[in-house]
Design an enzyme around this catalytic site. Sequence first.
Site, short mmCIF file in Angstrom:
data_model
loop_
_atom_site.label_atom_id
_atom_site.label_comp_id
_atom_site.label_asym_id
_atom_site.label_seq_id
_atom_site.Cartn_x
_atom_site.Cartn_y
_atom_site.Cartn_z
N LYS A 149 -19.80 8.17 -46.20
CA LYS A 149 -18.26 7.30 -46.69
C LYS A 149 -17.21 7.79 -45.98
CE LYS A 149 -16.72 9.81 -50.29
NZ LYS A 149 -15.73 9.64 -51.39
N LYS A 182 -11.08 11.50 -47.45
CA LYS A 182 -9.83 12.12 -47.05
C LYS A 182 -10.07 13.45 -46.48
CE LYS A 182 -7.33 11.06 -51.38
NZ LYS A 182 -8.29 11.83 -52.07
N LYS A 242 -20.75 19.84 -53.90
CA LYS A 242 -19.72 20.78 -53.75
C LYS A 242 -20.09 22.51 -53.63
CE LYS A 242 -15.66 18.47 -53.64
NZ LYS A 242 -16.09 17.52 -52.95
P1 ADP Z 1 -11.67 10.90 -51.34
O1 ADP Z 1 -13.29 11.00 -51.67
O2 ADP Z 1 -11.25 10.32 -50.08
O3 ADP Z 1 -11.22 12.33 -51.59
P2 ADP Z 1 -10.98 10.38 -54.02
O4 ADP Z 1 -12.03 11.28 -54.71
O5 ADP Z 1 -9.36 10.92 -54.40
O6 ADP Z 1 -10.91 10.05 -52.55
O7 ADP Z 1 -11.09 8.80 -54.61
C1 ADP Z 1 -10.10 8.18 -54.81
C2 ADP Z 1 -10.57 6.55 -55.10
O8 ADP Z 1 -11.20 6.03 -53.74
C3 ADP Z 1 -11.94 6.46 -55.93
O9 ADP Z 1 -12.00 5.48 -56.79
C4 ADP Z 1 -13.10 6.56 -55.08
O10 ADP Z 1 -14.12 5.79 -55.57
C5 ADP Z 1 -12.54 5.57 -53.85
N1 ADP Z 1 -13.09 5.69 -52.46
C6 ADP Z 1 -12.96 7.06 -51.85
N2 ADP Z 1 -13.72 7.10 -50.78
C7 ADP Z 1 -14.19 5.67 -50.74
C8 ADP Z 1 -15.03 5.06 -49.86
N3 ADP Z 1 -15.52 5.53 -48.51
N4 ADP Z 1 -15.31 3.71 -50.25
C9 ADP Z 1 -14.99 3.26 -51.47
N5 ADP Z 1 -14.20 3.74 -52.25
C10 ADP Z 1 -13.84 4.93 -51.93
#
Ligand code: ADP
Length: 326
Positions: free
Chosen positions: A189, A192, A107
Amino acid sequence: MSGIRPTGFLHLGNYFGALRNYVKMQEEYPCFFMVADLHSLTTHPDTKELKLNVQRVLSENIACGLDPDKVALYCQSHVRETSELYLYLNMMAYKGELEKTTTFKDKVRQHPDNVNAGLLTYPVLQAADIILHRASLVPVGKDQEQHLEMARNFANRFNHRYGDVFPEPQAFNYGSELVKVPSLDGTGKMSKSENQYATIYLSDTDEMIRKKVMKAKTDAGPTEPGTPMPDYIENIFMLMKLVSEADVISKFQEDYDQCRIRYGDLKKQLAEDMVRFITPVREKADAIRNDEKYLKDVMELGAEKAGKSARATMELVRQAIGLNYF
Ligand code: ADP
């Protein structure tokens, strides 16, 4: 216990890393699942869309199969005890260990003009969320492994200093390993807020899914048997394992081994299997999203259940610390 930030539409990574486990766990354990709206404030200072985003995440959680009557499905900011526990844990979290956190370093690189203390102490708030319910299993994707290790450290530190209050939280997945759903462009990965054209969202239209999948990187294919699979092709197979039938995958694997694979067909198959998986979730979420009254009831019920659990833990916490003067 687990949570998802309201920072955009949910995607296949959120589903296979987290939500799929939530839905199964609700049949076996008392569960707490929340929309992590406080966490989103660290990187999304513009809050005009917050309500909409919270409603969206709630609808998508329910559309994926979470039942608000079986679990506590709540909004993080509705449980004020979280912030109190966060304060106590901050007294035991050291600047050095927080600065070493991978997500913090990422970040700082991405937003050098917004390195706030909330960002630095993000894993502390997350630890507070988890241990507030004295949770031991935390269904998350692989990207959260380090945060979970920190949550364990904070819980143990508290126990050593003030007496046993918390169990050790563990990252949890029904398969043997934590899941990382790769992005379609083979770099990193699904997410969002980043990689939007290489991420498949649970809200994507059929056309959008097809378009994104067909754009995934491939090459001319192997020419000699035994050629190792490049990362970006391995990713396509990995995505297929999430949504396609086993015999379909073996057929394409065999085609690859025999050097007769047609990547166009592989991607078409993957796209159709993703469409089949996502369409019902999208339609259900769309129907729920606009039902303000229902979502308000869900949030109220969730806040009541989570609040009860939080208040019980905080009694123990205050007593353990010695903050009980009468
Ligand atoms: P993002 O990274 O998309 O903003 P969050 O940080 O809100 O998502 O994470 C919400 C949940 O989704 C967490 O448990 C995170 O480990 C899981 N998660 C997010 N992206 C992935 C991914 N590409 N593969 C597996 N799990 C994921």
